[in-house]
Design an enzyme around this catalytic site. Sequence first.
Site, short mmCIF file in Angstrom:
data_model
loop_
_atom_site.label_atom_id
_atom_site.label_comp_id
_atom_site.label_asym_id
_atom_site.label_seq_id
_atom_site.Cartn_x
_atom_site.Cartn_y
_atom_site.Cartn_z
N ASP A 160 -2.87 -2.45 10.13
CA ASP A 160 -2.60 -2.16 8.26
C ASP A 160 -4.16 -2.73 8.16
OD1 ASP A 160 -1.85 0.95 8.03
OD2 ASP A 160 0.11 0.11 8.36
N LYS A 174 0.77 -1.39 0.38
CA LYS A 174 -0.56 0.00 0.49
C LYS A 174 0.82 1.73 -0.11
CE LYS A 174 0.81 1.20 4.43
NZ LYS A 174 1.13 2.82 4.65
#
EC number: 2.7.1.148
Length: 297
Positions: free
Chosen positions: A142, A11
């Site tokens: 996350d 990401k």
Amino acid sequence: MQSVEVNAYAKINLSLDITGRREDGYHTVDMVMQSISLCDRVRVSLNDSGQIRLSCSKSHIPLDGRNTAFKAAQYFLDVTGLPFGADIHIEKHIPDQAGMGGGSADAAAVLRALNRLCTEICGEEPLNTAELLYLGMRIGADVPFCILNGTRRCEGVGEIMTPLAPMEPCVLLIVKPNVGVSTPEAYRQCDTMPDLGMRYTRNMVRAIERRSLEDIALCLGNRFDDALQLPQVLAIKALLRRNGAMNALMTGSGSAVFGIFQNEESALQAQTAAAAQLGETFLAYPISAEEAQNMVF
């Protein structure tokens, strides 16, 4: 037993604001995260030993409970009570200490793979999406995003997620300098900076809603980048902009930097310049949630 392979996508943070600090010491954030095509490859199979056996293509990666993928398998098997162990192999491509969520992506991939394998064996899905997300949050902030992927606004400590329109097509050049960043130290640096009310995420959300790559590039912003001002990061951002990037930003707490390019030709030219001077380089593209969910083999 049958095995499943999952792409564990990295990401980047298109925006990152730090909005406060809870009583338990955790900071609250407001950020837009984007999945990208750079990924680890995670292969998982069940075994009858009841043990978790982890291997990795990179020799420095821990293979015990310190590893988020190991922890994910442990939590999944404990919560479901299924009488299996797991064999896990991680083929690493996402750089370490980069702010790109490599460990979180691996953990999410293990959870998805185990859920798929156990569905095929047991005839039903052991955990629904909400349960997977809750389990992911126990592993790391996350991990829930890496379970869902795509383009999302993430608030709280990262667990409050709002899906956004997919990022406009572009080419991303990531440069990882030979320096790591301690996330706790990065937060400490941010805590010493006055909060002047500057917020990047609200502008980034509007830019994404307008479906404008130019606006997205213009609205990039990261509180960690502002606070740390790492010389290596500053040099990479300047080089990428000189070589055709619409804009460039450090992702997460660093130290990787990504530049946004309109086409692959200009990104390749910048890659040549960056690789000769500044560290590892990777070309990547934005990945939608739908594309990521289909990448189970």
